[in-house]
Design an enzyme around this catalytic site. Structure first.
Site, mmCIF file in Angstrom:
data_model
loop_
_atom_site.group_PDB
_atom_site.id
_atom_site.type_symbol
_atom_site.label_atom_id
_atom_site.label_comp_id
_atom_site.label_asym_id
_atom_site.label_seq_id
_atom_site.Cartn_x
_atom_site.Cartn_y
_atom_site.Cartn_z
ATOM 1 N N LEU A 1 -84.975 -11.311 -12.220
ATOM 2 C CA LEU A 1 -86.083 -10.507 -12.731
ATOM 3 C C LEU A 1 -87.304 -10.971 -11.955
ATOM 4 O O LEU A 1 -87.488 -12.180 -11.769
ATOM 5 C CB LEU A 1 -86.308 -10.767 -14.226
ATOM 6 C CG LEU A 1 -85.452 -10.033 -15.245
ATOM 7 C CD1 LEU A 1 -85.725 -10.579 -16.634
ATOM 8 C CD2 LEU A 1 -85.727 -8.537 -15.207
ATOM 9 N N ASP A 2 -88.151 -10.043 -11.509
ATOM 10 C CA ASP A 2 -89.296 -10.504 -10.734
ATOM 11 C C ASP A 2 -90.228 -11.329 -11.617
ATOM 12 O O ASP A 2 -90.153 -11.311 -12.848
ATOM 13 C CB ASP A 2 -90.007 -9.348 -10.030
ATOM 14 C CG ASP A 2 -90.589 -8.319 -10.995
ATOM 15 O OD1 ASP A 2 -91.352 -8.703 -11.891
ATOM 16 O OD2 ASP A 2 -90.277 -7.122 -10.831
ATOM 17 N N LYS A 3 -91.102 -12.084 -10.968
ATOM 18 C CA LYS A 3 -91.934 -13.062 -11.662
ATOM 19 C C LYS A 3 -92.792 -12.437 -12.758
ATOM 20 O O LYS A 3 -93.027 -13.040 -13.807
ATOM 21 C CB LYS A 3 -92.826 -13.779 -10.635
ATOM 22 C CG LYS A 3 -93.549 -14.998 -11.176
ATOM 23 C CD LYS A 3 -94.243 -15.749 -10.047
ATOM 24 C CE LYS A 3 -94.909 -17.016 -10.565
ATOM 25 N NZ LYS A 3 -95.559 -17.783 -9.470
ATOM 26 N N SER B 1 -92.023 -9.882 -14.587
ATOM 27 C CA SER B 1 -91.210 -9.261 -15.630
ATOM 28 C C SER B 1 -90.645 -10.310 -16.575
ATOM 29 O O SER B 1 -90.659 -11.506 -16.282
ATOM 30 C CB SER B 1 -90.064 -8.459 -14.996
ATOM 31 O OG SER B 1 -90.576 -7.436 -14.166
#
Length: 228
Positions: free
Chosen positions: A98-100, A102
């Site tokens: 998950l991107d930072k 999110s």
């Protein structure tokens, strides 16, 4: 058994990382440098940086509610990395990312085989998200999101999109392009304010608190084809 599978089954890293170690010349079999196509036979001595690999460890499968600001990497030198944040006593790594910016559900394991199974694109496993954007979502926006959006030169797969509140919708994807939902929204001049993953396949975030983790249940493991 192929060398990358053998290494991943000991729990020290994923198959992808094992391939990187092999290419870097860190792996030997009976004292000889391994190659990507090397096979390991019973009784062979496999070493990483000259140190023998341990025996295969019991499988670890956990669900984690990732907070915003945590980076999905097992690299210890990266600040706020997910593995350091969790502090599990055994060596684990995230399945996907998950991107930072999110938050929400992510799975971690020491089982390199299950990583490949879950992430393999052709398996089209569902992942469900709640998305809050900077202005009310229209029917046109929802329909166009659902039918596919051109981002990074490719069309996204059709997906299920449902309005939950004026500025919030749910979306179920069967692919995982880089920052896919944010890029899809940006294509229609929407900016994501909050992005939370609440489900991966049959595994749900549920009431798991932000920053907390739990072991997968027997039923969840069975759904992954793992019989504990």
């Amino acid at each position: 058994m192929r060398i990358n599978k053998y290494i991943s089954e000991t729990g020290v890293c994923s198959r992808r990382e094992a391939d990187q170690w092999i290419e870097a010349g860190r792996i030997t079999i009976n004292g000889e440098p391994a190659t990507l196509g090397s096979k390991v036979n019973e009784g062979d001595a496999v070493c990483v940086d000259g140190q023998p690999l341990g025996e295969k460890k019991p499988g670890i499968y956990i669900a984690f509610n990732k907070p915003v600001g945590i980076t999905c990497t097992s690299e210890p030198h990266i600040k706020d990395n997910i593995v350091g944040f969790i502090g599990h006593p055994e060596r684990i790594f995230p399945i996907g990312r998950l991107d930072k910016e999110s938050e929400g559900l992510i799975l971690l394991t020491n089982d390199g085989d299950i990583v490949n199974e879950i992430l393999r694109v052709e398996n089209a496993h569902e992942k469900e998200y709640l998305v809050t954007v900077d202005r009310p979502v229209t029917d046109e926006f929802l329909n166009r999101m659902a039918s596919g959006v051109r981002i990074m030169g490719v069309m996204t797969r059709p997906c299920v999109v449902k309005r939950l509140h004026p500025n919030c919708f749910s979306i179920i994807l069967t692919q995982g392009l880089n920052r896919q939902i944010r890029r899809m929204c940006a294509a229609f001049d929407y900016r994501v304010r909050r992005l939370q993953r609440i489900r991966i396949m049959h595994i749900r975030l549920g009431t798991l608190k932000r920053g907390q983790w739990r072991n997968l249940s027997r039923e969840e493991l069975s759904g992954l084809g793992i019989h504990a």
